[in-house]
Design a protein around this motif. Sequence first.
Motif, PDB file in Angstrom:
ATOM      1  N   ASP A 231      51.139 103.697  11.035  1.00 57.60           N
ATOM      2  CA  ASP A 231      50.933 102.308  10.589  1.00 57.60           C
ATOM      3  C   ASP A 231      49.538 101.748  10.886  1.00 57.60           C
ATOM      4  O   ASP A 231      48.908 101.169   9.997  1.00 57.60           O
TER       5      ASP A 231
ATOM      6  N   GLU B 212      56.567 109.254  17.336  1.00 59.08           N
ATOM      7  CA  GLU B 212      57.906 108.798  17.744  1.00 59.08           C
ATOM      8  C   GLU B 212      58.011 108.691  19.272  1.00 59.08           C
ATOM      9  O   GLU B 212      58.610 107.748  19.798  1.00 59.08           O
TER      10      GLU B 212
ATOM     11  N   MET C  64      56.240 105.585  20.270  1.00 54.90           N
ATOM     12  CA  MET C  64      57.016 104.375  19.971  1.00 54.90           C
ATOM     13  C   MET C  64      58.146 104.188  20.991  1.00 54.90           C
ATOM     14  O   MET C  64      58.414 103.073  21.422  1.00 54.90           O
TER      15      MET C  64
ATOM     16  N   LYS D  83      58.628 100.965  23.458  1.00 57.08           N
ATOM     17  CA  LYS D  83      59.849 100.150  23.473  1.00 57.08           C
ATOM     18  C   LYS D  83      60.488 100.119  24.865  1.00 57.08           C
ATOM     19  O   LYS D  83      61.599  99.613  25.038  1.00 57.08           O
TER      20      LYS D  83
ATOM     21  N   CYS E 272      50.602 100.207  23.017  1.00 54.58           N
ATOM     22  CA  CYS E 272      51.576  99.373  23.752  1.00 54.58           C
ATOM     23  C   CYS E 272      51.076  97.946  23.948  1.00 54.58           C
ATOM     24  O   CYS E 272      51.868  97.020  24.135  1.00 54.58           O
TER      25      CYS E 272
ATOM     26  N   ILE F  29      50.742  96.344  19.483  1.00 57.96           N
ATOM     27  CA  ILE F  29      51.733  96.271  18.400  1.00 57.96           C
ATOM     28  C   ILE F  29      52.877  95.305  18.742  1.00 57.96           C
ATOM     29  O   ILE F  29      53.233  95.139  19.900  1.00 57.96           O
ATOM     30  N   GLU F  30      53.422  94.700  17.709  1.00 54.50           N
ATOM     31  CA  GLU F  30      54.496  93.711  17.892  1.00 54.50           C
ATOM     32  C   GLU F  30      55.745  94.312  18.539  1.00 54.50           C
ATOM     33  O   GLU F  30      56.423  93.671  19.333  1.00 54.50           O
ATOM     34  N   GLU F  31      56.059  95.565  18.171  1.00 55.06           N
ATOM     35  CA  GLU F  31      57.301  96.189  18.663  1.00 55.06           C
ATOM     36  C   GLU F  31      57.276  96.506  20.154  1.00 55.06           C
ATOM     37  O   GLU F  31      58.304  96.808  20.751  1.00 55.06           O
ATOM     38  N   SER F  32      56.078  96.462  20.766  1.00 50.47           N
ATOM     39  CA  SER F  32      55.973  96.830  22.183  1.00 50.47           C
ATOM     40  C   SER F  32      56.726  95.853  23.075  1.00 50.47           C
ATOM     41  O   SER F  32      56.585  94.638  22.946  1.00 50.47           O
ATOM     42  N   LYS F  33      57.507  96.414  23.983  1.00 53.18           N
ATOM     43  CA  LYS F  33      58.235  95.586  24.956  1.00 53.18           C
ATOM     44  C   LYS F  33      57.573  95.651  26.335  1.00 53.18           C
ATOM     45  O   LYS F  33      58.104  95.133  27.313  1.00 53.18           O
TER      46      LYS F  33
END
Length: 407
Positions: A12, A242, A245, A249, A265, A268-272
């Motif tokens: 992405d 993967e 990612m 997460k 990390c 990106i928005e998906e990073s927790k």
Amino acid sequence: MEKLRIAVRKFDPFESTLQKLWDLFCLKNNITIEAEMIPLELHDLYEETITNKGLINGSWDIAHINTDWIFDAANEKAVLDLTSLIAENPPQNYPEGWHKSLLHLQQINNGTYGLPFHDGPECLIFRKDLFEDPIEKENFKKQFDYELHSPKTWEQFTQIAEFFNRPDQNLYGSVFAHYPDGHNMVFDFCLQLWTRGGSLLNSQNQIDINQKAAIEALDFYRNIASNKKALHPQSKDFGSVEAGMAFAKGEAAMSINWFGFASMCEVIEESKIKGKVDITELPHDENHKTASLNVYWLYTIGTGSKHQKLAYDFLRFATNPESDKLLTNEGGIGCRKSTWNDVEINKTIPFYHKLETLHENALTLPQTPVWPKVAELIDKMVLKALESDIPSQELLEETQNAILQII
């Protein structure tokens, strides 16, 4: 209508960056030609550009080619030698703007076959929030009788991975990329070999993996891969993206992966786990020193492209300091020293300046036209090691014999 076709490594941040850069480039230069950008997985990218001669026959004008393949691509006369174009109109601050380790692999037979696009050597990525937690530190010390810190040896790596493995919390000690794509497991094997004092080459400079350090490397790797108390259960299906990612997460305490997945990390928005990550050098055998692997991505131009001048103008634009910084902010890794030391970047990604240190320990893979075939054999060997109980020594002998057939 004519189009400029770009073969993009599917990821992405690469896709979004390229689209933004092309739009800016067209706006700035009043260009109306459209760019068609096709994202491709590793295997498909190699097949499309090199195996099927897509760069030679004009199917692709520009392609992301990594340094594992560039020797092959140059020998096949698939990618354009940029020497005269660079002499006439060099990229901004070329070559001083880049670390020397990002300029030499594309230099083949006095030619320059690409410009650095995305970088980031392999490193240990870890959750500093877990490692710095006083309760975790206390419990670890009780259990192992030494202070909790990023692992210096592979033995410590295993102990720490087992300590943090908590499936009920969807947290695993470590995550690997074990999907057999001819890359991830090959790189992991090389890192295990190098951090035990081994080498891919013998004293005659020939590929020779049949050695004591290689047996130790393969033994450790198959042990950690089958250790359910230390490893993310989906590792066998993960490629590096993967695995990166899953780490972002918050599903693993440690990961051995490319530097880019650590910086991802933070952006990106998906990073927790924003603000909870750090990187360090790889663990090693206690009698040997650390190592890293430097494989980087290049922008290349196809020898069959009908738009070579336009393609080069775009490459100059895509590698300028602003573009390099944009790639980093999108989640890729800029290659310029200016990006590594950028104050804003280091505010967002506090460990970004460590890239230079990683490069000091970074080794490279042998530059030989047969490397892709050798990598395939090593990949099959590691997969067989993970899926069978054939002794490592036997697998290494068998693979070395197969390598001798092709070199």
